[in-house]
Design an enzyme around this catalytic site. Structure first.
Site, PDB file in Angstrom:
ATOM      1  N   THR A 183      20.536 -48.134  97.622  1.00 18.03           N
ATOM      2  CA  THR A 183      21.476 -47.106  98.077  1.00 18.03           C
ATOM      3  C   THR A 183      21.935 -46.216  96.932  1.00 18.03           C
ATOM      4  O   THR A 183      22.411 -45.120  97.160  1.00 18.03           O
ATOM      5  CB  THR A 183      22.694 -47.760  98.762  1.00 18.03           C
ATOM      6  N   ASP A 241      28.217 -47.451 106.166  1.00 14.78           N
ATOM      7  CA  ASP A 241      26.928 -46.779 105.966  1.00 14.78           C
ATOM      8  C   ASP A 241      25.800 -47.655 105.411  1.00 14.78           C
ATOM      9  O   ASP A 241      24.786 -47.881 106.075  1.00 14.78           O
ATOM     10  CB  ASP A 241      27.108 -45.536 105.095  1.00 14.78           C
ATOM     11  N   GLU A 279      23.950 -37.588  99.132  1.00 11.54           N
ATOM     12  CA  GLU A 279      23.363 -38.085 100.382  1.00 11.54           C
ATOM     13  C   GLU A 279      22.593 -37.021 101.148  1.00 11.54           C
ATOM     14  O   GLU A 279      21.540 -37.314 101.745  1.00 11.54           O
ATOM     15  CB  GLU A 279      24.459 -38.685 101.277  1.00 11.54           C
ATOM     16  N   GLU A 284      30.674 -51.548  93.846  1.00  9.76           N
ATOM     17  CA  GLU A 284      30.223 -50.497  92.926  1.00  9.76           C
ATOM     18  C   GLU A 284      29.481 -51.083  91.733  1.00  9.76           C
ATOM     19  O   GLU A 284      28.480 -50.525  91.272  1.00  9.76           O
ATOM     20  CB  GLU A 284      31.421 -49.671  92.442  1.00  9.76           C
ATOM     21  N   GLU A 329      34.365 -33.463 102.021  1.00 10.46           N
ATOM     22  CA  GLU A 329      34.455 -34.907 102.207  1.00 10.46           C
ATOM     23  C   GLU A 329      34.625 -35.280 103.674  1.00 10.46           C
ATOM     24  O   GLU A 329      34.182 -36.336 104.103  1.00 10.46           O
ATOM     25  CB  GLU A 329      35.610 -35.480 101.388  1.00 10.46           C
TER      26      GLU A 329
END
Length: 914
Positions: free
Chosen positions: A491, A293, A405, A146, A387
């Site tokens: 991303t 991902d 996304e 993160e 989710e």
């Protein structure tokens, strides 16, 4: 995702020309796509696009302005309580808090968004604040992943656009690479995480003390997710290219190389979790969602940014495996890396919504359109993407933390096709955000998409990504002050310039990929969505793909899409035994069960699937004996329904899922605990009474306020600081006596949610709320009113008062935050457990009372389960008001002895953190 980034692949190109070719190819793709689509669809007018773009700007101002006013310099805004979230000062949310490092996260994450939205003056002010206020030397343990994508990426994105503005000559003339120096400082602080034998980084690091020191309080972890280790190359390589310090790119490349070496060679898939010391796969399921991902995303984008052909070959190899095993259009279902024909689960998580955008960059448009349309249908049903949701599109995990996304994929599909349909999709996203997530102090995450309740949370990625993609969706080229085609998106949607591919090249790029893998060229025919190939003279091509999926979510008989041996069925062979059909009293079923895993590989596959289904059914049985959460919605001025609080239900009183919601003004009861006859009945008459928890049974409180004329009750927890964000759902139990006399609805609020109502009373005196099973749409006319609406007429309701000295509270555990693990699976299953589970649908039951719960039998006929589920529930409740599902029965060890390893694997897979 990069707009320019993935559209210029193909045969090897000299590095110095590659970034120009990528931008030119992207522009060609867009032009040719637009020319096709304007002939086949009604375009959105320039005026409407400008209106929607301006609406996005206003929404960003609302979110960013409230963060700066109420939260800065804290990492994030808590939009329900209008204050900053500071690590250590709020109840821990587990791994979610690892993104917070006391470094003004939201401000750094928003830097390049300000420039994209043409807020250059605000950008200059924000950069000055970062340089003046942000400290990267805090004694706090943070996530390496993160911190890399949000903070390092944010600093690099800010630097990229700062030097661009400086070159233009109007803004940032004082700038001298200060953000880059901060990024370099942070990069060196992250490097100790790579001190492992494998080269994979530790998942966490202490910004001040690193890994090894005792003060670090980290460094004992053994596992990390594939995405955590494989989503570093863009930021680290950019840092090396900007500064000339090659060490960053070298470490990120080593981690990617190790993951590639550890892929499962027969399937070319990677698992979700890997041991950072041994390289063994800990979680052997594979998909394109949470945990993996962005690993795939960064392989393709690393080729674009760095010009290394091996990254493209690795991506193509993985992509071929994904399309062969994981893609089951329109679904993307996780599989086992060693048994890729066997699905690992029957639900999907929201993070896979990025994949259609990645497919656009790869040039594979058809499956991108299919999956995107399926996701859009789920959104239209629930307003947001849950989710996680099942293969028959029921809610599995109900949270929605305002993830971007889906908006990202919508943007890329529009850029690739020019189809105005995707502008309408974006318009829907804007409307839903304003209607359901907007609150006075920003935008609040959804605690439960079924009820519309909120969570006191606004993640930094909401400002970094959501508004960027939505604005670009509606913007024309002249609306942006720089050429977006010259940059690649990380991303986290941070912008890195494509010219980095020709700068400070000092990394060896030996191509080791094709030495030991045979590539299937069928997936490599194109990497630019050239409409002359993909839309052969048919401007309605994309519409023809979407059309069969229009009703995929709302079909009356939804069927989970799981691979079965259809050819065997047609030839007359019996279909495999499914967990939902199993009966322990059926000798034939028991005989089939004994043969599973013993006769053939097909039987073994059936047995593995059966055990997975049985585990999920057992978990579902536990969930369904719990009541779903309820909602308390503040509807009076100035809230007008924007604030929705998650409330616990009661096992007595009016059932809000079967009756109309209750609306009224709130009033405090005296005594505050409601444990005796009220001394202020005139104050609560016709209102919803507020009561403090404690001193007596919940049913006794309900009877006392009902006798005083209250139309409903809200019990507020007396445990200061408790919150639905961190505690399991609380259900109020009866007193062991007949509670049919209680006719009013009763809901429970934790202390934090209750204080929001109490604070509103102190400030506005009259506060009106709505008690319901699900948040209701706001009334636009109410928002134009200056005064609160008058009280509604209500009927007095009375009932017999029953005293009790017992102070027991029946707390029924439920899943805590949807981001935490599912830990409800039993170690072993008994015949009795299986028998009970067999009568329950494996699909997630939502809280919407109007929704038909149906399943599909093996003959394809639809059977309504509502009645039999209700009858079963009533039977269980009549026999025991405090239902227990923890009874131990003799397990069928003789049958399950050979399946222990598989059971453990399934349980490990379910312990998922998004």
């Amino acid at each position: 995702m990069s707009e320019a980034g993935g559209r210029g692949c193909g045969s090897p190109v000299p590095q110095r020309a590659r970034w120009r070719l990528v931008a030119a190819t992207a522009a060609f793709c867009l032009v040719s796509a637009t020319s096709v689509w304007t002939a086949g669809a009604e375009p959105m007018s320039r005026e409407e696009k400008q209106k929607l773009g301006n609406q996005v700007l206003e929404m960003f101002d609302h979110a960013y302005g409230n963060y700066m006013e109420h939260a800065y310099p804290a990492d994030e805004l808590m939009p329900l309580t209008c204050r900053g979230r500071v690590r250590g000062q709020e109840p821990s949310r587990g791994d979610v808090d690892d993104a917070l490092g006391k470094f003004s996260l939201t401000l750094i994450d928003s830097l390049d968004t300000l420039v994209v939205l043409n807020k250059t003056k605000e950008f200059e002010d924000a950069v000055r604040k970062v340089l003046r206020d942000v400290n990267l030397d805090n004694d706090v343990v943070v996530s390496v992943f993160e911190t890399n994508i949000r903070v390092l990426g944010g600093l690099l994105g800010g630097h990229s656009l700062a030097i661009m503005l400086k070159e233009k000559g109007e803004y940032m003339q004082w700038y001298n690479d200060e953000l880059l120096q901060m990024a370099k400082q942070l990069g060196y602080k992250l490097l100790p995480a790579f001190n492992t034998t494998s080269g994979l980084p530790y998942p966490r690091i202490n910004l001040k003390f690193g890994i090894r020191k005792p003060e670090a309080r980290t460094g004992t972890e053994t596992d990390t997710c594939t995405a955590c280790a494989g989503t570093l190359i863009l930021e680290f390589a950019a840092l090396s290219r900007f500064t000339g310090a090659t060490i960053f790119e070298e470490y990120a490349r080593k981690a990617l190389d190790f993951l590639w070496e550890k892929r499962q060679r027969s399937s070319n898939l990677v698992g979700v979790t890997i041991n950072i010391h041994t390289g063994d796969w800990v979680r052997k399921d594979s998909g394109v969602g949470a945990g993996i991902d962005s690993y795939y995303e960064y392989l393709l984008k690393a080729y674009v940014l760095l010009g290394d052909d091996s990254f493209l070959e690795r991506f193509n190899t993985h992509y071929d495996a994904i399309m062969r095993y994981i893609s089951q259009p329109p679904l993307l279902l996780d599989v086992h890396i060693h048994k890729p024909m066997l699905n690992a689960r029957t639900w999907m998580d929201a993070l896979l919504a990025f994949f259609p955008g990645l497919q656009v960059l790869k040039g594979d448009i058809r499956p991108a359109i299919e999956t995107h349309e399926m996701l859009y249908q789920v959104i239209k049903k629930h307003n947001f993407l849950p989710e996680a949701f099942t293969t028959d599109f029921r809610v599995h995990w109900a949270q929605h933390p305002l993830r971007p996304e889906f908006a990202e994929s919508t943007y890329f599909l529009y850029k690739a096709t020019g189809d105005p349909y995707y502008l309408e999709v974006g318009k829907t996203l804007i409307e839903n955000l304003n209607k359901y997530a907007r609150v006075p102090c920003g935008f609040a995450a959804m605690k439960d998409v079924r009820t519309g309740s909120h969570e006191d949370r606004m993640d930094s990625f909401f400002l970094a990504e959501m508004f960027k993609y939505l604005y670009l969706l509606f913007a024309d080229k002249e609306d942006i002050i720089f050429d977006i085609e010259d940059y690649i998106f990380t991303t986290e949607a941070h912008l890195l310039p494509l010219w980095l591919s020709t700068t400070n090249q000092s990394i060896s790029k030996k191509n080791t990929t094709s030495e030991y893998t045979e590539l299937d060229d069928s997936n490599f025919d194109w990497t630019c969505p050239n409409t002359q190939i993909l839309f052969p003279n048919d401007p309605l091509y994309a519409q023809s793909i979407r059309e069969p999926l229009k009703n995929v979510v709302d079909k009356s008989c939804p069927r989970g899409i799981i691979r079965v041996r259809e050819e065997s069925f047609r030839s007359g062979a019996k279909p495999p035994l499914r967990a939902r059909d199993f009966m322990a009293t059926n000798p034939e079923h028991l005989e089939i069960l004994k043969k599973m895993g013993a006769a053939s590989s097909i039987d073994a596959e059936d047995g593995l699937r059966f055990m997975q289904e049985m585990i999920e059914l057992s978990s579902q049985q536990q969930k369904e004996q719990q009541l779903p959460p309820r909602a308390v919605q503040i509807v009076s001025h100035p809230f007008f329904g924007r604030v929705v609080l998650t409330a616990g239900p009661a096992q007595f009183g009016l059932d809000l899922s079967k009756h109309k919601e209750t609306r009224g003004f709130v009033a405090s009861s005296k005594p505050s605990n409601g444990c005796s006859e009220l001394t202020n009945p005139e104050a609560v008459m016709g209102k919803i009474a507020l009561i403090q928890r404690g001193q007596c049974m919940f049913a006794e409180k309900a009877r006392n306020i009902q006798n005083a004329g209250a139309i409903g009750g809200i019990v507020i927890d007396d445990n200061e600081g408790s919150s639905s964000d961190t505690a399991p759902l609380f259900q109020m139990a009866g007193d062991g006596k007949d509670t049919d006399d209680i006719k009013i609805p009763m809901l429970f609020l934790f202390s934090k949610e209750g204080s929001i109502i109490l604070d509103a009373i102190r400030e506005y005196e009259e506060v009106e709320v709505l008690l319901s099973d699900k948040a209701k749409d706001r009334d636009p006319e109410m928002e134009n009113e200056e005064q609160p609406s008058s009280e509604n007429d209500s009927q007095n309701q009375s009932g017999e008062q029953i005293s009790s000295s017992s102070q027991e509270v029946d707390l029924v555990d439920q899943e805590s935050s949807e981001e935490n693990s599912l830990n409800s699976h039993p170690e072993s299953l008994s015949l009795a457990d299986m028998d009970n589970a067999a009568s329950i649908s494996p699909s997630e039951q939502t809280s919407n009372p109007t929704e038909n719960h149906e399943t599909t039998n093996l003959n394809g006929e639809c059977t309504d389960l509502d009645n039999q589920l209700q009858e079963q529930s009533e039977t269980e409740e009549d026999s025991n008001p405090n239902v227990s599902w923890g009874k131990k029965v003799q397990p069928i060890d003789s049958i399950l002895a050979d399946w222990n390893e598989d059971i453990e694997a399934f349980e490990m897979m379910e312990k998922d953190e998004l």
